[in-house]
Write a protein that holds these residues in place. Structure first.
Motif, mmCIF file in Angstrom:
data_model
loop_
_atom_site.group_PDB
_atom_site.id
_atom_site.type_symbol
_atom_site.label_atom_id
_atom_site.label_comp_id
_atom_site.label_asym_id
_atom_site.label_seq_id
_atom_site.Cartn_x
_atom_site.Cartn_y
_atom_site.Cartn_z
ATOM 1 N N THR A 84 41.803 50.295 45.342
ATOM 2 C CA THR A 84 41.858 48.833 45.342
ATOM 3 C C THR A 84 42.275 48.422 43.932
ATOM 4 O O THR A 84 41.660 48.836 42.944
ATOM 5 N N VAL A 114 45.421 49.034 48.277
ATOM 6 C CA VAL A 114 45.032 47.650 48.601
ATOM 7 C C VAL A 114 45.243 46.750 47.389
ATOM 8 O O VAL A 114 44.718 47.020 46.305
ATOM 9 N N ILE A 169 40.848 40.979 48.584
ATOM 10 C CA ILE A 169 39.543 41.614 48.795
ATOM 11 C C ILE A 169 38.494 40.503 48.653
ATOM 12 O O ILE A 169 38.565 39.732 47.687
ATOM 13 N N THR A 188 40.080 46.701 40.036
ATOM 14 C CA THR A 188 40.426 45.295 40.264
ATOM 15 C C THR A 188 39.893 44.328 39.201
ATOM 16 O O THR A 188 40.028 43.112 39.358
ATOM 17 N N SER A 197 34.116 45.756 47.345
ATOM 18 C CA SER A 197 34.755 47.042 47.676
ATOM 19 C C SER A 197 33.714 48.150 47.639
ATOM 20 O O SER A 197 33.686 49.014 48.518
#
Ligand SMILES: C[S@@+](CC[C@H](N)C(=O)[O-])C[C@H]1O[C@@H](n2cnc3c(N)ncnc32)[C@H](O)[C@@H]1O
Length: 252
Positions: A84, A114, A169, A188, A197
């Motif tokens: 992510t 992601v 997210i 992230t 996450s």
């Protein structure tokens, strides 16, 4: 780091400098420096000289954890790996190269990436720091992570089975396949995506699976530590914190 105009390495592409200056960058027999150098250009990632070294050290630690996990998987099993926070695909490409190095012929199956591809979302209170005047403010990056799924797809064109999930997210996590994950890289920066996450993946890890938080020790993005610690405390889980500032949980 002080930059000098007579540095003999000036003039070389930055990633090449890093690879040359860190000949000891072999991790589990895999040359992280070379993989890093071979990933900066295809992804079009711009890094300052100082960032090159910080990133390289972190990527070395990431590869070490990743390879430790992949080597324990049966060769007939598809490694389930998620990241992510992808930006232009730099760490994703190194991850792919490091997997392919132990799995010759692997072309990205099980690798899920992601990102909003719109940069960081709105910061939470947890993402703010005292700016020295008593005011709290949230940091942002100069690039604001300009990218697109096409940039990443092209950077990982030698791994065409890689899946890219575009969206915010936590909502986009519903797009991921219902599988047990072997290795997860959270990168992230912000509180909400790290917190959500981690909560999502902790419920879906294979035994022995590893989750790494790139930003745990960041002075600029405290939310990445706060979100991680909140979820970890709720689950009563220990973690390991590395000199690079990354943290990792290995799930029993
Ligand atoms: C530090 S960058 C990732 C760097 C990347 N791993 C690399 O190696 O270059 C952070 C990324 O997280 C993404 N991001 C941050 N918050 C997000 C959220 N809530 N949902 C989806 N993506 C997010 C941003 O778009 C950005 O690309």
């Amino acid at each position: 780091m002080v930059e000098t105009s007579n540095d003999p390495l000036d003039g070389l592409p930055r990633a090449e400098q890093a690879a040359i200056q860190l000949p000891e960058s072999l991790v589990d027999g895999f040359d992280v420096g070379r993989a890093f150098a071979a990933s900066v250009q295809p992804t079009g990632t711009t890094l300052s000289r100082e960032q090159v070294f910080k990133r390289l050290l972190k990527i070395g630690q990431l590869v070490k954890l990743l390879r430790g996990r992949i080597r324990h998987l049966g060769v007939d099993l598809t490694p389930m790996i998620a990241e992510t926070g992808v930006w232009r695909g730099l760490s994703a490409r190194v991850i792919a190269l490091a997997v392919a190095d132990v799995r010759p012929g692997w072309t990205g199956a099980g690798l899920h990436l992601v990102d909003s591809f719109e940069g960081l979302g709105a910061p939470s209170t947890e993402d703010t720091v005292d700016d020295g005047t008593g005011e709290r403010r949230a940091f942002s990056h100069a690039t604001n992570f300009e990218s697109s799924p096409d940039v990443v797809r092209s950077a990982l064109s030698d791994f065409p089975e890689t899946s890219i999930h575009t969206g915010w997210i936590p909502e986009i996590l519903a797009d991921l396949p219902d599988r047990k994950w072997d290795f997860v890289h959270l990168d992230t920066d912000h509180y909400i995506p790290v917190r959500d996450s981690l909560a999502y993946f902790l419920d879906r890890m294979a035994p022995g699976g590893v989750i790494v938080n790139d930003d745990y020790g960041s002075n600029f993005f405290p939310g990445a530590r706060i979100g991680w610690d909140e979820v970890r405390a709720r689950h009563g889980l220990a973690h390991e914190v590395f000199e690079t500032g990354q943290a990792a949980i290995t799930v029993d």
